[in-house]
Design a protein around this motif. Structure first.
Motif, PDB file in Angstrom:
ATOM      1  N   ALA A 113     -11.044   2.224   0.203  1.00  0.00           N
ATOM      2  CA  ALA A 113     -10.889   3.371   1.100  1.00  0.00           C
ATOM      3  C   ALA A 113      -9.470   3.893   0.970  1.00  0.00           C
ATOM      4  CB  ALA A 113     -11.163   2.946   2.541  1.00  0.00           C
ATOM      5  N   ARG A 114      -9.313   5.191   1.186  1.00  0.00           N
ATOM      6  CA  ARG A 114      -7.977   5.808   1.125  1.00  0.00           C
ATOM      7  C   ARG A 114      -7.336   5.693   2.504  1.00  0.00           C
ATOM      8  NH1 ARG A 114      -8.946   5.267  -3.836  1.00  0.00           N
ATOM      9  NH2 ARG A 114      -9.791   6.985  -5.042  1.00  0.00           N
ATOM     10  N   SER A 115      -6.351   4.831   2.602  1.00  0.00           N
ATOM     11  CA  SER A 115      -5.798   4.538   3.924  1.00  0.00           C
ATOM     12  C   SER A 115      -5.000   5.707   4.507  1.00  0.00           C
ATOM     13  CB  SER A 115      -4.915   3.282   3.873  1.00  0.00           C
ATOM     14  OG  SER A 115      -3.784   3.504   3.079  1.00  0.00           O
ATOM     15  N   CYS A 116      -4.582   6.644   3.656  1.00  0.00           N
ATOM     16  CA  CYS A 116      -3.816   7.790   4.183  1.00  0.00           C
ATOM     17  C   CYS A 116      -4.700   8.727   4.974  1.00  0.00           C
ATOM     18  CB  CYS A 116      -3.147   8.565   3.047  1.00  0.00           C
ATOM     19  SG  CYS A 116      -4.300   9.475   1.994  1.00  0.00           S
ATOM     20  N   SER A 117      -6.006   8.659   4.708  1.00  0.00           N
ATOM     21  CA  SER A 117      -6.928   9.582   5.360  1.00  0.00           C
ATOM     22  C   SER A 117      -7.863   8.854   6.316  1.00  0.00           C
ATOM     23  CB  SER A 117      -7.747  10.321   4.302  1.00  0.00           C
ATOM     24  OG  SER A 117      -6.902  10.838   3.308  1.00  0.00           O
ATOM     25  N   THR A 160       0.857  -1.178   0.000  1.00  0.00           N
ATOM     26  CA  THR A 160       0.000   0.000   0.000  1.00  0.00           C
ATOM     27  C   THR A 160       0.901   1.238   0.000  1.00  0.00           C
ATOM     28  OG1 THR A 160      -1.594  -1.256   1.302  1.00  0.00           O
ATOM     29  CG2 THR A 160      -1.902   1.123   1.223  1.00  0.00           C
ATOM     30  N   LYS A 161       0.712   2.105  -0.982  1.00  0.00           N
ATOM     31  CA  LYS A 161       1.708   3.154  -1.215  1.00  0.00           C
ATOM     32  C   LYS A 161       1.279   4.536  -0.727  1.00  0.00           C
ATOM     33  CE  LYS A 161       4.866   0.703  -3.344  1.00  0.00           C
ATOM     34  NZ  LYS A 161       4.970  -0.531  -2.568  1.00  0.00           N
ATOM     35  N   PHE A 162       2.287   5.329  -0.398  1.00  0.00           N
ATOM     36  CA  PHE A 162       2.106   6.729  -0.037  1.00  0.00           C
ATOM     37  C   PHE A 162       2.310   7.578  -1.285  1.00  0.00           C
ATOM     38  CE2 PHE A 162       4.596  10.590   1.552  1.00  0.00           C
ATOM     39  CZ  PHE A 162       3.463  11.326   1.872  1.00  0.00           C
ATOM     40  N   GLY A 163       1.283   8.364  -1.649  1.00  0.00           N
ATOM     41  CA  GLY A 163       1.449   9.244  -2.808  1.00  0.00           C
ATOM     42  C   GLY A 163       1.254  10.704  -2.472  1.00  0.00           C
ATOM     43  N   CYS A 164       0.187  11.002  -1.715  1.00  0.00           N
ATOM     44  CA  CYS A 164      -0.106  12.410  -1.432  1.00  0.00           C
ATOM     45  C   CYS A 164      -0.431  12.651   0.035  1.00  0.00           C
ATOM     46  CB  CYS A 164      -1.268  12.880  -2.298  1.00  0.00           C
ATOM     47  SG  CYS A 164      -2.846  12.085  -1.891  1.00  0.00           S
ATOM     48  N   GLY A 165      -1.005  11.652   0.686  1.00  0.00           N
ATOM     49  CA  GLY A 165      -1.353  11.800   2.097  1.00  0.00           C
ATOM     50  C   GLY A 165      -2.625  12.584   2.347  1.00  0.00           C
ATOM     51  N   ILE A 166      -3.292  13.045   1.278  1.00  0.00           N
ATOM     52  CA  ILE A 166      -4.507  13.853   1.483  1.00  0.00           C
ATOM     53  C   ILE A 166      -5.708  13.338   0.684  1.00  0.00           C
ATOM     54  CG2 ILE A 166      -3.238  15.971   2.077  1.00  0.00           C
ATOM     55  CD1 ILE A 166      -3.897  16.919  -0.859  1.00  0.00           C
ATOM     56  N   GLY A 167      -5.692  12.072   0.348  1.00  0.00           N
ATOM     57  CA  GLY A 167      -6.858  11.496  -0.327  1.00  0.00           C
ATOM     58  C   GLY A 167      -7.040  11.909  -1.770  1.00  0.00           C
ATOM     59  N   GLN A 168      -5.961  12.334  -2.436  1.00  0.00           N
ATOM     60  CA  GLN A 168      -6.093  12.864  -3.793  1.00  0.00           C
ATOM     61  C   GLN A 168      -5.555  11.957  -4.887  1.00  0.00           C
ATOM     62  OE1 GLN A 168      -7.239  15.789  -5.261  1.00  0.00           O
ATOM     63  NE2 GLN A 168      -8.323  16.259  -3.375  1.00  0.00           N
ATOM     64  N   CYS A 169      -4.801  10.907  -4.548  1.00  0.00           N
ATOM     65  CA  CYS A 169      -4.126  10.160  -5.616  1.00  0.00           C
ATOM     66  C   CYS A 169      -4.486   8.676  -5.678  1.00  0.00           C
ATOM     67  CB  CYS A 169      -2.613  10.304  -5.498  1.00  0.00           C
ATOM     68  SG  CYS A 169      -1.889   9.308  -4.171  1.00  0.00           S
ATOM     69  N   GLY A 170      -4.977   8.122  -4.599  1.00  0.00           N
ATOM     70  CA  GLY A 170      -5.423   6.729  -4.632  1.00  0.00           C
ATOM     71  C   GLY A 170      -4.335   5.686  -4.481  1.00  0.00           C
ATOM     72  N   ALA A 171      -3.068   6.100  -4.356  1.00  0.00           N
ATOM     73  CA  ALA A 171      -1.975   5.123  -4.251  1.00  0.00           C
ATOM     74  C   ALA A 171      -2.131   4.252  -3.007  1.00  0.00           C
ATOM     75  CB  ALA A 171      -0.627   5.836  -4.213  1.00  0.00           C
ATOM     76  N   CYS A 172      -2.828   4.755  -2.007  1.00  0.00           N
ATOM     77  CA  CYS A 172      -2.920   4.093  -0.697  1.00  0.00           C
ATOM     78  C   CYS A 172      -4.198   3.283  -0.545  1.00  0.00           C
ATOM     79  CB  CYS A 172      -2.885   5.157   0.387  1.00  0.00           C
ATOM     80  SG  CYS A 172      -4.343   6.232   0.286  1.00  0.00           S
ATOM     81  N   THR A 173      -4.883   2.991  -1.662  1.00  0.00           N
ATOM     82  CA  THR A 173      -6.201   2.369  -1.575  1.00  0.00           C
ATOM     83  C   THR A 173      -6.154   0.956  -0.990  1.00  0.00           C
ATOM     84  OG1 THR A 173      -6.853   3.655  -3.497  1.00  0.00           O
ATOM     85  CG2 THR A 173      -8.276   1.794  -2.912  1.00  0.00           C
TER      86      THR A 173
HETATM   87  S1  FES Z   1      -1.724   8.686  -0.491  1.00  0.00           S
HETATM   88 FE1  FES Z   1      -2.786   9.741  -2.060  1.00  0.00          FE
HETATM   89  S2  FES Z   1      -4.856   9.205  -1.645  1.00  0.00           S
HETATM   90 FE2  FES Z   1      -3.773   8.375   0.006  1.00  0.00          FE
END
Ligand code: FES
Ligand code: FES
Lengths: 729, 153
Positions: free
Chosen positions: B57-61, B36-49
């Motif tokens: 769900a966006r796990s960063c948020s 599960t990847k870190f891309g933006c940390g604010i729910g904008q990129c989906g890398a952490c789905t």
């Molecule tokens: S890290 Fe980008 S949506 Fe979660």
């Protein structure tokens, strides 16, 4: 069949297991911690025999091929080993690929940049495979007491036709490993290629789709701490004071330190605006992120605080004046413009762009008293090694650098300051650390694509012949104009002027540097000139190529007019150029960069007053295509990337501070905005391969702009095309 | 700090973290599942789905305190033998370039196909809108989703 001289130095042939005598050997357990794929488990040999630096052969015939160059998504980890396997003549199913560590004595150019990996590796990779094959043949010939010339190979098996004997590579590998390196080896005739030119899937694909650790940010080492940095909020600022007392007391935090990462013995890759940094070090990423927010730092102005408004004005001012010296001048441009029946003048502009690799900058470093191990995503490991050596005061021989798969590069990871930062932090806190940037850190401390402006002027005579051409470019830290590219060579009177605006905002190579903007300006402009001349845009361009081929003006034209025209003709044919479909608007563009030629036709429809790309036709001449399936992926990616940045992306500055810092304000192309389909055709000409990672990006913006102008009746001069501030949720 | 009991990919895990810690970092730093990847940390990129009870769900948020007893699935647990139809389709179409976004893309697509086994192009676009691919593999992702959908129906 051609014979080539082998040009190995002795070191290339030292056995990998004894290489410790020279450079350091990486001791990372992480690299080996990934579960092996099925192919890898399939049949592990009892013993490996090192034939040369690029490959070893197991006693059961399984071959491990080292992929020398960094993998940023351009797929060299699959395509470079394919070239070796081809000349070695083994079955691709028997090949295991490993990422080589940094060792330029063995592997020479270990760099991902300029779309050059395949082009520059072509000969040496073929030689590595061919040399190994030759040594295996010699070993078999010796064993059977026959001449090497009587032997043939096929998929890892050596045959002696006359006696009917055959033997697998694995069975003679041990004997072959002990032989002298031949002075000359034969290379295959390209028409006999069995692996090159066929679709081979990404060797890391199975690990990617199951979430195996592959990337720098995934690195986990025993005792490792997490580090993050805080850099000045604006270019031109520096730290005045730091109060870390609150941050230091937060859970999981080990230390807060200041570091100076300015490298004394600077490499070109040490581009970086901020070298005095605060580093927070702790147990876990989230804890460190929280402590970073609790830092109390006062910043002060050091140098000028620049803004986009000011940049625009300055670039306009530069465009308004002649340069002292022309970058190129043919004939008498002044007279041509004076005598013209029609003069067309247009100015094009584009903003700063951030690279925004999906994987933010990060690096692992474990610095000890007199040695250092580094591991992470880096396009320029060789330069990082030198910079780290210089700043740590540790001999380069004692620095080991490992390359992880990279979550994107696009030029950002040419500039390895994050590796230097990780090393300096590790040295100071005396522990292994993984430095991780947040997206905000990443976007606001870039080596950005510079902002550019360029004015084009064309002079047409009464018969609509192009008699004069004038380009004046200006850009931050350099002009975007290439003086000797098309249409230079095709116009009698030609003038190029380059202005440079210096800036404290750090800029650098961004996928297809300069071309990523200038192709848009040039190919949009030529479209307008064709229109003014009453000519079909493809015919107009082809006429210029004819001129450049038949009677080139000047001698420094850096393109091959026939190959250039070739891709344009191919895309014309494949797209059925000239046929009109109601409601569908077409644009064309062609461009040459990184030694490759690309032409594109785009079909656009208008949906709710916004352009939607339906289809892109693309013709590419990059010589021999090593791995068509992967090559298509690169072409498609470049097209989507080019459309996205031309349409939506911009980084602007206010008082030295980037106004966008994450994807809610910096807009990237998303699923619904991608073309519905992309159809690519390669020119089949058997020429040695050239660049593929970048060339499909530059032309697409103009093809799109030309199509949109058909739909709306308005030409586009400024990127991004869509400036609607509304953001995606 | 507080103790949380989680079910991740069918296995029980116990972690001791601050309640506001996002699931992304619980997974990556504590459970050592880094797919599960870190891309933006604010729910904008989906890398952490990831999936919570099967839904993307966006796990960063998503703070760990909000997860309660929902079952967590990550890319590592999407299938036992890398044989989810989407994983197979991803290989068949050779989708990844750098590969960094792809775990998030696959997890999001899996959730889409759960709720809509036969999505149209427009439905795929709408559902995948939150997943950025910086390398631009969108055309192949769509093709792979369709291949998987066809296989699953
Ligand atoms: S890290 Fe980008 S949506 Fe979660
Ligand atoms: S494959 Fe690189 S970000 Fe999607």
């Amino acid at each position: 069949m051609t014979l080539i001289r082998t040009t190995y130095n002795r070191r290339s042939f030292l056995k990998a297991s004894t290489a410790a005598g020279g450079g350091m050997v990486l001791g990372f357990s992480w690299l080996a911690s990934c579960t092996p794929t099925e192919a890898e488990i399939k049949s592990m040999p009892e013993a490996w025999f090192d034939i040369n630096a690029f490959l070893k052969i197991g006693d059961n015939g399984i071959v491990t091929i080292m992929s020398p160059n960094p993998e940023i998504g351009q797929n060299v980890k699959t395509s470079m080993p394919m070239i070796i396997a081809e000349e070695l003549d083994v079955s691709w199913d028997d090949v295991i690929v490993e990422q080589a560590p940094l060792d330029t004595q063995k592997y020479k150019r270990q760099l991902a940049g300029g779309s050059q990996s395949i082009r520059q590796g072509w000969q040496s990779l073929r030689m590595a495979g061919a040399t190994a094959r030759r040594m295996l043949l010699e070993a078999a010939a010796k064993q059977w007491e026959v001449s090497v010339d009587e032997l043939t190979t096929s998929e890892g098996v050596i045959k002696h036709e006359a006696s009917g004997q055959s033997i697998g590579y694995g069975e003679v590998a041990s004997a072959a490993a002990g032989l002298e390196v031949p002075e000359e080896v034969p290379l295959k005739d390209p028409k006999d290629f069995k692996i090159i030119g066929t679709d081979r899937k990404n060797v890391d694909g199975p690990k990617i789709v199951t979430g195996e650790p592959l990337f720098g940010i995934d690195v986990q080492e025993e005792g490792m701490l997490i580090a993050m940095i805080e850099h000045p909020p604006a270019f031109g600022m520096k730290m005045k004071s730091l109060d870390a007392s609150a941050a230091k007391g937060m859970p999981g935090i080990k230390d807060v330190i200041t570091v100076n990462t300015a490298v004394e013995d600077r490499q070109w890759s040490d581009t970086n605006a901020f070298t005095e940094l605060v580093a927070v070090v702790g147990n876990t990423t989230w804890e460190v992120m929280q402590a970073k927010k609790a830092l109390k730092i006062e910043w002060e102005t050091d140098t000028a605080a620049e803004s986009t408004d000011g940049h625009d004005k300055e670039l306009d001012r530069l465009l308004g004046q002649a340069t002292k010296k022309a970058a190129r001048k043919d004939g008498n441009p002044d007279a041509a413009f004076k005598n013209a029946a029609q003069v067309i003048e247009r100015t094009y502009a584009a903003p700063f762009l951030a690279h925004n690799t999906m994987e933010p900058m990060n690096f692992f470093a474990n610095v000890k008293e007199d040695s250092a191990e580094l591991l992470g995503p880096i396009q320029t490991p060789e330069f990082l090694s030198k910079s780290v050596s210089s700043i740590l005061g540790i001999d380069e021989e004692k620095i080991a650098i490992g390359m992880t798969r990279m979550g994107g590069g696009f030029g950002r990871r040419l500039y390895g300051h994050f590796g230097v930062e990780a090393a300096v932090i590790s040295q100071k806190v005396k522990a292994p650390v993984k430095l991780v940037y947040t997206r905000e850190d990443d976007m606001t401390q870039g080596t950005y694509r510079p902002d550019y402006k360029v004015t084009y002027r064309a002079a047409l005579d009464a018969d609509n012949n192009l008699i004069g051409f004038h380009i004046r470019g200006a850009g931050t830290n350099g002009s975007p104009v290439f003086a000797n590219r098309y249409p230079a060579g095709a116009v009698e009177n030609y003038l190029v002027e380059n202005h440079n605006k210096e800036s404290n905002i750090s800029t650098g190579a961004w996928r297809a540097p300069r071309s990523n903007f200038i192709a848009f300006a040039e190919q949009s402009f030529l479209d307008e000139v064709a229109e003014a001349a009453g000519k079909d845009p493809i015919e107009f361009r082809l006429e210029l190529f004819d001129k450049a081929a038949d009677k080139p003006v000047g001698e420094r034209n850096d393109y091959d007019a026939a190959r250039y025209a070739g891709v344009l003709k191919l895309v014309k044919e494949k797209s059925g150029w000239g046929k009109e479909t109601s409601g569908v608007f077409r644009g064309v563009s062609a461009y040459f960069c990184h030694n490759s030629y690309v032409a594109q036709v785009v079909d656009v429809v208008m949906e709710n007053n916004a352009p939607k790309v339906q289809k892109v036709w693309c013709a590419v001449d990059c010589g021999i295509v090593v791995n068509p399936m992967a090559a298509l992926n690169q072409i498609e990616g470049g097209i989507v990337d080019g459309i996205g940045h031309a349409m939506y992306s911009a980084l602007s500055f206010k008082d030295g501070q980037p106004e966008q810092n994450n994807f809610h304000t910096y807009r990237l192309i998303r699923h619904p905005e991608a073309p519905l389909s992309i159809e690519t055709h390669f020119v089949d000409n058997g020429i040695d391969p050239t660049g593929l990672g970048e060339p499909s990006l530059p032309p697409i913006a103009a093809a799109l702009a030309n199509a949109i102008s058909k739909a709306t009746g308005e030409r586009l001069y400024q990127q991004p095309f869509i400036t609607d501030k509304a953001m995606l949720g | 700090m507080a103790i949380f009991n989680l079910t991740i990919n069918g296995e029980k895990h116990q972690v001791d973290v601050a309640p506001e810690t996002p699931m992304l970092w619980v997974l990556r730093d504590h459970v050592k599942l880094v797919g599960t990847k870190f891309g933006c940390g604010i729910g904008q990129c989906g890398a952490c789905t990831i999936h919570l009870d099967g839904v993307a769900a966006r796990s960063c948020s998503m703070p760990i305190s909000g997860v309660a007893d929902q079952k967590i699935t990550t890319i590592e647990g999407l299938s036992k033998k890398a044989d989810h139809p989407l994983q197979e389709a991803w290989i068949e179409h050779d989708v990844p370039q750098c590969g960094y976004c792809q775990a998030g893309q696959i997890m999001n697509a899996a959730s889409l196909l759960e709720s809509n086994p036969n999505p149209t192009d427009a439905e795929i676009d709408a559902a995948m809108n939150g997943n950025i691919c910086r390398c631009g593999t969108y055309v192949r992702i769509k093709a792979a989703i369709k291949t998987a959908a066809a296989k699953m129906s």
